[in-house]
Design a protein around this motif. Structure first.
Motif, mmCIF file in Angstrom:
data_model
loop_
_atom_site.group_PDB
_atom_site.id
_atom_site.type_symbol
_atom_site.label_atom_id
_atom_site.label_comp_id
_atom_site.label_asym_id
_atom_site.label_seq_id
_atom_site.Cartn_x
_atom_site.Cartn_y
_atom_site.Cartn_z
ATOM 1 N N CYS A 122 1.502 7.144 0.041
ATOM 2 C CA CYS A 122 0.462 6.182 -0.313
ATOM 3 C C CYS A 122 0.515 6.024 -1.823
ATOM 4 C CB CYS A 122 -0.906 6.680 0.133
ATOM 5 S SG CYS A 122 -2.249 5.599 -0.379
ATOM 6 N N ARG A 147 -9.833 5.559 -4.524
ATOM 7 C CA ARG A 147 -8.665 5.738 -5.382
ATOM 8 C C ARG A 147 -7.934 4.424 -5.641
ATOM 9 N NH1 ARG A 147 -6.438 11.273 -2.672
ATOM 10 N NH2 ARG A 147 -7.905 12.679 -3.693
ATOM 11 N N LYS A 148 -7.932 3.571 -4.637
ATOM 12 C CA LYS A 148 -7.280 2.272 -4.805
ATOM 13 C C LYS A 148 -8.018 1.448 -5.855
ATOM 14 C CE LYS A 148 -5.890 -1.829 -2.293
ATOM 15 N NZ LYS A 148 -5.963 -2.553 -1.034
ATOM 16 N N CYS A 150 -3.086 6.855 -3.627
ATOM 17 C CA CYS A 150 -3.551 8.236 -3.470
ATOM 18 C C CYS A 150 -2.484 9.249 -3.859
ATOM 19 C CB CYS A 150 -3.968 8.496 -2.024
ATOM 20 S SG CYS A 150 -5.317 7.448 -1.490
ATOM 21 N N HIS A 193 -9.423 6.746 0.074
ATOM 22 C CA HIS A 193 -8.352 5.806 -0.236
ATOM 23 C C HIS A 193 -8.916 4.572 -0.935
ATOM 24 C CE1 HIS A 193 -4.740 3.384 0.071
ATOM 25 N NE2 HIS A 193 -5.483 2.425 0.606
ATOM 26 N N GLU A 243 0.813 -1.214 0.000
ATOM 27 C CA GLU A 243 0.000 0.000 0.000
ATOM 28 C C GLU A 243 0.850 1.268 0.000
ATOM 29 O OE1 GLU A 243 -3.484 0.316 0.365
ATOM 30 O OE2 GLU A 243 -3.633 -1.829 -0.012
ATOM 31 N N HIS A 268 -5.943 6.550 7.308
ATOM 32 C CA HIS A 268 -5.928 6.866 5.872
ATOM 33 C C HIS A 268 -6.277 5.629 5.054
ATOM 34 C CE1 HIS A 268 -4.792 8.394 1.969
ATOM 35 N NE2 HIS A 268 -4.054 7.298 1.815
ATOM 36 N N LEU A 269 -5.720 4.476 5.432
ATOM 37 C CA LEU A 269 -5.971 3.256 4.667
ATOM 38 C C LEU A 269 -7.417 2.789 4.775
ATOM 39 C CD1 LEU A 269 -2.686 1.288 5.391
ATOM 40 C CD2 LEU A 269 -3.301 2.553 3.330
#
Length: 169
Positions: free
Chosen positions: A45, A72-73, A48, A69, A35, A63-64
């Motif tokens: 990240c 965007r992931k 992101c 996140h 990640e 954040h994760l």
């Protein structure tokens, strides 16, 4: 009398911060897997493309878990493109081929002017500059005469001195 006995106050607890003191970004990269990535003592990240605070583990895990996140992931996994952000210092230290060619062209130009006895002031003329930018590769990157004198003339002088000294031996 027991009511008037004064006891010594308890020493205050040491001021302890809740942040880890000796944690590096690389420690979190190994902990959280693919990640995150580390570059220049900063934690990024991947999906992101933002800098994270590597000292607080809770900030990283928050954040994760965030909606942005995960969104965007999913977008990046769909595109299968992962760009890694580099810190500015790493970008500035890197010399690309055009940058080295530019310096080479400028040094050759100064050497040519010196050998042909052409004043560096002539490089400021608009027609001369237009000719160089139109007909010489990287010719438009030749700076004004004052910068040529300050930055590139001493280098040329030193190179010529070394050449002359090596020929004398």
């Amino acid at each position: 009398m027991e009511r008037f006995v004064v006891t010594a106050p308890k020493p205050p607890a040491p001021n302890r911060s809740k942040t880890a003191l000796y944690v590096t970004p690389l420690d979190h990269v190994t902990e959280f897997g693919g990640e995150l990535h580390e570059d220049g003592e900063k934690l990024f990240c991947i999906s992101c493309n933002v800098v994270l605070n590597h000292v607080c583990k809770s900030a990283i895990s928050d954040h994760l878990k965030s909606k942005t996140h995960t969104k965007r992931k999913a977008e990046f996994e769909e595109q299968n493109v992962r760009k890694k952000q580099r810190p500015l210092t790493a970008s500035l230290q890197c010399k690309s081929t055009p940058q080295t060619e530019k310096v080479s062209v400028i040094q050759d130009f100064v050497k040519m002017c010196l050998e042909a006895n052409i004043p560096l002031k002539k490089a400021d003329h608009p027609t001369f500059h237009a000719f160089l930018s139109g007909h010489v590769k990287n010719g438009g990157s030749i700076p004004k005469s004052d910068q040529l004198r300050r930055a590139y003339l001493p280098d040329g002088y030193e190179n010529e001195n070394q050449l002359l000294n090596s020929q004398d031996c």
